[in-house]
Design an enzyme around this catalytic site. Sequence first.
Site, mmCIF file in Angstrom:
data_model
loop_
_atom_site.group_PDB
_atom_site.id
_atom_site.type_symbol
_atom_site.label_atom_id
_atom_site.label_comp_id
_atom_site.label_asym_id
_atom_site.label_seq_id
_atom_site.Cartn_x
_atom_site.Cartn_y
_atom_site.Cartn_z
ATOM 1 N N LYS A 170 29.545 -20.189 15.186
ATOM 2 C CA LYS A 170 29.276 -21.262 16.159
ATOM 3 C C LYS A 170 30.400 -21.317 17.199
ATOM 4 O O LYS A 170 30.149 -21.394 18.407
ATOM 5 C CB LYS A 170 29.152 -22.606 15.433
ATOM 6 N N ASP A 175 23.757 -31.816 15.744
ATOM 7 C CA ASP A 175 23.002 -31.228 14.628
ATOM 8 C C ASP A 175 21.640 -31.924 14.477
ATOM 9 O O ASP A 175 20.746 -31.398 13.821
ATOM 10 C CB ASP A 175 23.784 -31.398 13.312
ATOM 11 N N GLN A 210 30.228 -29.570 9.146
ATOM 12 C CA GLN A 210 29.496 -28.527 8.409
ATOM 13 C C GLN A 210 29.223 -28.970 6.969
ATOM 14 O O GLN A 210 30.134 -29.405 6.264
ATOM 15 C CB GLN A 210 30.314 -27.221 8.426
#
Length: 292
Positions: free
Chosen positions: A52, A119, A96
């Site tokens: 990412k 997200d 994460q």
Amino acid sequence: MQLLDGKSTSKAIKEELSQAVEQRKKDGKKIPHLVAVLVGNDGGSLTYVGSKVKTCQKIGFESTLIHKEDTISEKELLDLVNELNNDENVDGFIVQLPLPKHIDEKKVTLAIDPKKDVDGFHPMNLGNMVLDLPGFLPATPAGMLELFKRYEIETSGKHCVVIGRSHIVGAPMSIMMGRNSYPGNSTVTLTHSRTKNLKEIVLQADIIISAIGKPGFLTADMVKEGAVVMDVGITRIEDETKKKGYRISGDVDFENVAPKCSYITPVPGGVGPMTIVSLMMNTLKAMELNGK
Ligand code: NAP
């Protein structure tokens, strides 16, 4: 059979995003800044977060990786989330998952400002998705929608069977495919581990989305001739012939299923790269939604 090539599609999207960054620079506007918070040293998470951050750099976004030890307390992590919520220079951030067991993932997800939740996991964004209101769509389902669009695959009136009902993939994908829009307007069946007669149901599908994490689960005898298959599964399988000591496998028995399909995603190189660019698209969208 046509391959749904997530690698080349995501490359094209990255070029579009780079151009958008260049245009923002010319217009004197802020460059998008994505922050990734990583807790602990889980191999998969390190790889995902690493790619990412690398993708951000490639397309000209600002990016910051905040790596914390897995001994961080829940309170310390919540304080960090709060800091990022209030940092004007941060446009979007992700924490994460999975997090260590002593930290409540739901609490952390709820603490993220929905306006920076790129997200798309916050209930506010999931609600906006259901109501067709502006917000962030969860990255993996959004990446699959982008593949439908880019390959101009018809979804209206089709029977879409989603296997797996996780909050981040299966459940939101089932909602998106049933919305009154394109891609969407499908008749959706959401299946899971308690589903009876799964094979009979999947055999009726024009579109199959498999998100369970069981290598080779979807076999050719479960797939109708001409179906579209998207394989979300990513499982590491030990393989001493590989440099890294493992290979990646999807949920689909690709070799035998592919010849029956009209379109199919490979693993790797299908849904995975699309997830990462969706996150980048959400970060750019954060600028617009937040008037920057
Ligand atoms: P998850 O939380 O791991 O849950 C798995 C789902 O599969 C559950 O809903 C479970 O049903 C269902 N399931 C398990 N065995 C089944 C069976 N035999 N028949 C039917 N359904 C079954 O799901 P996830 O987080 O979405 O992850 C799924 C896979 O996708 C994993 O391999 C993950 O690594 C991968 N993934 C890939 C990406 C990407 O970017 N490509 C992104 C996210 C996840 P129950 O609810 O009844 O337990």
